[in-house]
Design a protein around this motif. Structure first.
Motif, PDB file in Angstrom:
ATOM      1  N   LEU A 368       0.834  -1.194   0.000  1.00 63.78           N
ATOM      2  CA  LEU A 368       0.000   0.000   0.000  1.00 63.78           C
ATOM      3  C   LEU A 368       0.874   1.252   0.000  1.00 63.78           C
ATOM      4  N   PRO A 369       0.419   2.308  -0.673  1.00 72.49           N
ATOM      5  CA  PRO A 369       1.220   3.547  -0.721  1.00 72.49           C
ATOM      6  C   PRO A 369       1.123   4.337   0.577  1.00 72.49           C
ATOM      7  N   LEU A 370       1.830   3.871   1.600  1.00 70.18           N
ATOM      8  CA  LEU A 370       1.789   4.519   2.912  1.00 70.18           C
ATOM      9  C   LEU A 370       3.138   5.159   3.211  1.00 70.18           C
ATOM     10  N   PRO A 371       3.134   6.296   3.918  1.00 65.92           N
ATOM     11  CA  PRO A 371       4.401   6.968   4.215  1.00 65.92           C
ATOM     12  C   PRO A 371       5.199   6.275   5.304  1.00 65.92           C
ATOM     13  N   PHE A 372       4.573   5.402   6.057  1.00 70.07           N
ATOM     14  CA  PHE A 372       5.272   4.668   7.110  1.00 70.07           C
ATOM     15  C   PHE A 372       4.602   3.303   7.248  1.00 70.07           C
ATOM     16  N   PRO A 373       5.325   2.327   7.754  1.00 67.04           N
ATOM     17  CA  PRO A 373       4.758   0.970   7.829  1.00 67.04           C
ATOM     18  C   PRO A 373       3.640   0.884   8.853  1.00 67.04           C
ATOM     19  N   ILE A 374       2.554   0.212   8.470  1.00 60.71           N
ATOM     20  CA  ILE A 374       1.436  -0.049   9.375  1.00 60.71           C
ATOM     21  C   ILE A 374       1.580  -1.466   9.894  1.00 60.71           C
ATOM     22  N   THR A 375       1.538  -1.612  11.195  1.00 56.98           N
ATOM     23  CA  THR A 375       1.679  -2.930  11.811  1.00 56.98           C
ATOM     24  C   THR A 375       0.462  -3.196  12.679  1.00 56.98           C
TER      25      THR A 375
END
Length: 816
Positions: A368-375
């Motif tokens: 996904l085009p996210l600015p930081f990793p989602i956990t």
């Protein structure tokens, strides 16, 4: 138990005798239950799962609030004032802020998410260590004097494979060796759900881990720290709010340059906060909408199965009559029918769990085009398994009860005397018809919702952000202030830009400290314009701003409408200059020429040398916002984002930019590397996901409803085979027979469509707040969807009717 075992054996034999029906039923339920389980697991991870906090009812989240930003962070000095001046309300105040930290790995370096916390953070919240110990107040006393760190449970597992001897060993962060003192428990994933940090470090190390041009521990203008507090015994949140009002008044009087009249402190019980109150008011309705959508899909699946079981019940009426005549009790027969339906549901539920696991794994692995990793912890924990079990049992009872009751209503003597299986008019199938009507109505409602979301997404895609139309690579780096003076930093950035400019395919290069539409940060400046009064309760106008170099406008494709770009004449120490947006001119100098005008900020007077086209700054849907561009040559920042517009593949250019940056400075901090497409995609991601999910489930609902229509007409045809044969033998036109057989199914579809249309209008009002650029009564969505449903309904009823009209009359008349 013996009775239950007998019922189970009989149910298994019955299901084995109809393998096609059993497989379809299990698949339908697996889709419905799996979707419900997957969505609930996601909601559980984000919203429902409690954090392991000690006496959470005593905890509150404390925010700084200003107009337009109701629940924001503090600066470190603000936190110290809050601790000192609100001690009659709070036993303690814990601070935390996100950071992006560079750590050494086997093949180089990587950026990990960190959380910089005060020394009392874990003790105040009551979070123990999984192994080792937590950070303590004595680990957070002197600036840069405590190179100690805790690891998160997940990072410990991924990088160190759960090695329990890791405590006391070192980990290199931003070029400095830190000592690992412990590992956080698995159930604690940081202050912001979904942004699970890899490491926790003392706030006194912020100057090293998150380098800045100012001393963040002393600089009141850097507001990036969130606060949690534990209430003194007997103090209510309302009383704490009164104390914080007093603290805010004190801060406004002592620091007017940072605390304006509209700056207040807001206290919210921690139990009422999911992520942040500004996000929660959107997050909760969105989660509720997703649960409603998947529940409706499951309802359609259950209605389908109930319809098929009703047909089977009609075929089994003689079997039931025989068993009743032999002395079987009606309750025992109902129990037998329910055993079959619940057994089907359990099989479907098991398959649904596997499907949910696959869906969740796909979500975790999605790029996904996210600015930081989602956990997110998306494991199927007891809460999720319990939910899935309840849904499974409820589904079994839901689609099994009506057929069980109807099947056991058979009158023994008339049924035993009736040896025929066809001929005459079919018995009324009011319940089956009602189920089909429900399916069509719900399917239409879901499809209209999907149409509205797709139209809303298209409206957002049509928005011109004002920049980034051409392929570009984006690289965010920092020339650490400890290693670069401002003069050296400018030389470094200039050299890096020159080398990037020489790369094949690069057409323009520029840099900024704040890319528009960034989710990482939004920078602003307080300024005064002669003749324009500031808003009430403020001493100045707060305007979004960025520091840029001369090449920025060409690199991002923002043309200048008037004046000039920055140039070499805008040197450090020279007369301050600025470029403003068209919206800035419209706000402060409407109808006039802005070039040559001035505004003030602090002790500096800026002269406007150019006017740039408006760009979207914080969101795609916003109205044009005033914006100020300051010259990087005059307002140095150590953290800059380099943008290279290219004629080729932006991803390939980005790789070359990374390699250049590493060669120029192997220890350079790199926080972000992405293409312009992915940068802009972040803003569209929630809307794309919403449209995708609702559309997928709407399409699934349409498929299930068409299967239900097909089943109703097929059963009706099977019960009227003799009638069809007689009509054909008497010379009836096959087309008229088809129309006759289709009429009942189309009538059900029409009734369901009317009900669904009315429900769609009501649901559209509820969805209005989630839509952009499209009304809840959008004529295209409300016109096209019923047309699509009508075409599918006609096909669903035409196929079995067409097949029946081709039966030979003699064969139909011989049927018994």
């Amino acid at each position: 138990m013996e009775t239950l075992a007998r019922d189970l054996r009989f149910a298994l034999r019955r299901l084995a005798q109809k393998p096609a029906f059993t497989a379809i039923a299990i698949l339908s339920l697996a889709i419905g239950i799996g979707a419900n389980t997957a969505i609930f697991s996601l909601i559980n991870a984000i919203i429902l799962r409690d954090l392991p906090l000690q006496r959470p009812e005593e905890l509150v989240d404390v925010y700084q609030s200003v107009a337009g930003f109701s629940h924001g962070p503090f600066s470190f000095p603000d936190i110290e004032d809050l601790r000192r001046e609100a001690s009659d309300a709070f036993l303690g105040v814990a601070a935390s802020r996100l950071a992006f930290v560079q750590t050494d790995v086997e093949n180089g370096v990587e950026i990990v998410t960190g959380e910089i916390v005060s020394g009392n953070y874990f003790t105040l919240l009551g979070v123990p260590a999984h192994i080792g110990r937590t950070l303590l107040p004595e680990d957070d006393i002197s600036p840069r004097g405590h190179a100690q760190v805790m690891l998160s449970y997940q990072y410990w597992q991924e990088r160190y494979e759960g090695d329990r001897t890791i405590v006391g060993q070192g980990i290199r962060l931003n070029g400095l060796e830190y000592t690992i003192v412990g590992v956080a428990p698995r159930s604690y994933t940081g202050n912001i759900r979904g942004l699970a940090p890899a490491i926790y470090a003392p706030s006194m190390m912020v100057g090293h881990l998150q380098p800045s041009d100012q001393d963040e521990l002393q600089f009141r203008g850097n507001q990036s720290v969130f606060a949690k507090a534990r209430l003194v015994a007997g103090v209510t949140p309302e009383r704490a709010q009164e104390v914080c009002d007093r603290v805010a008044e004190s801060l406004r009087s002592r620091y007017p340059e940072n605390w304006q009249a509209d700056n207040v402190i807001t206290v919210v019980p921690t139990a009422e906060v999911i992520m942040n109150p500004m996000i929660d008011h959107v997050l909760v309705p969105a989660a509720a909408l997703m649960m409603v959508v998947v529940a409706l899909v499951l309802l359609i699946a259950c209605a389908n199965l109930a319809s098929f079981l009703l047909a089977q019940a009609a075929d089994r009426r003689k079997e039931v009559a025989v068993r009743l005549a032999l002395g079987a009790g009606r309750l025992a027969l109902i129990r037998q029918f329910l055993t079959e339906s619940v057994l089907l549901a359990i099989a479907g539920g098991g398959a649904g769990l596997l499907l949910a696991r696959l869906l969740l794994q796909g979500l975790v692995r999605a790029d996904l085009p996210l600015p930081f990793p989602i956990t997110l912890d998306l494991r199927l924990d007891p809460t999720v398994l319990g939910f899935s079990f309840l849904v499974t049992v409820a589904a079994g009872l839901l689609f099994g009860m009506a057929p069980a009751i109807q099947a056991t209503r058979a009158e023994v003597a008339p049924t035993l005397k009736d040896e025929s299986t066809g001929g005459g008019r079919p018995r009324r199938l009011s319940l089956r018809s009602g189920l089909v009507v429900v399916q069509v109505a719900v399917s239409l409602m879901l499809l209209v919702g999907a149409g509205l979301f797709l139209r809303s997404l298209q409206a957002r895609l049509d928005i011109d952000p004002g920049f980034g139309h051409d392929p570009a690579a984006i690289l965010m780096v920092q020339a650490v202030p400890d290693r670069y003076t401002p003069t050296e930093g400018r030389v470094f950035f200039g050299s890096l830009l020159d080398q990037i400019r020489a790369l094949p395919g690069v057409e323009a290069v520029g840099m900024t400290d704040d890319v528009p539409l960034s989710t990482m940060n939004n920078l602003s400046i307080g300024l005064v314009v002669d003749g324009v009064d500031p808003p009430p309760d403020r001493d100045d106008h707060e305007v979004d701003r960025a520091e840029v170099d001369a090449g920025f406008f060409d690199a991002v494709g923002v043309p200048l409408l008037q004046g000039r770009a920055f140039n070499d004449g805008d040197a450090p120490g020279g007369a301050p200059v600025a470029i403003v947006s068209a919206a800035f001119v419209e706000r402060f100098w409407p109808g006039g020429d802005a070039v040559g005008r001035t505004f003030h900020t602090g002790d500096a007077e800026y002269t406007v040398v150019g006017v740039a086209r408006d760009v979207k700054v914080r969101s795609l849907g916003e109205a044009p916002r005033p914006f100020v561009y300051l010259a990087f040559s005059q307002a140095y920042s150590s953290s800059m984002t380099l943008i290279a517009r290219t004629s080729g593949e932006a991803a390939a250019t980005l790789s070359e930019m990374l390699a250049l940056a590493r060669r120029l400075d192997p220890e350079l901090l790199i926080y972000q590397a992405e293409t312009m497409d992915r940068h802009l995609g972040v803003m569209l991601l929630p809307h794309r996901l919403s449209a995708l999910v609702v559309s997928a489930f709407g399409g699934l609902a349409l498929l299930l409803a068409s299967i239900g229509l097909y089943g109703v007409v097929s059963y009706s045809v099977s019960t009227r085979s003799r009638e069809v044969g007689i009509r054909m033998a008497l010379g009836a036109d096959p087309a008229s027979v088809v129309r006759m057989l289709m009429s009942g199914g189309l009538r059900l579809a029409a009734i369901g469509a009317v009900i669904g249309f009315v429900l769609s209008l009501a649901a559209g009002r509820l969805l209005g707040g989630l839509l952009y650029g499209v009304a809840a009564t959008d004529p295209i969505a409300l016109g096209v969807v019923p047309l699509v449903l009508g075409v599918v309904a006609v096909l669903a009823v035409w196929l079995p009717a067409r097949r029946a009209s081709g039966v030979k009359p003699v064969k139909a008349l011989r049927a018994t």
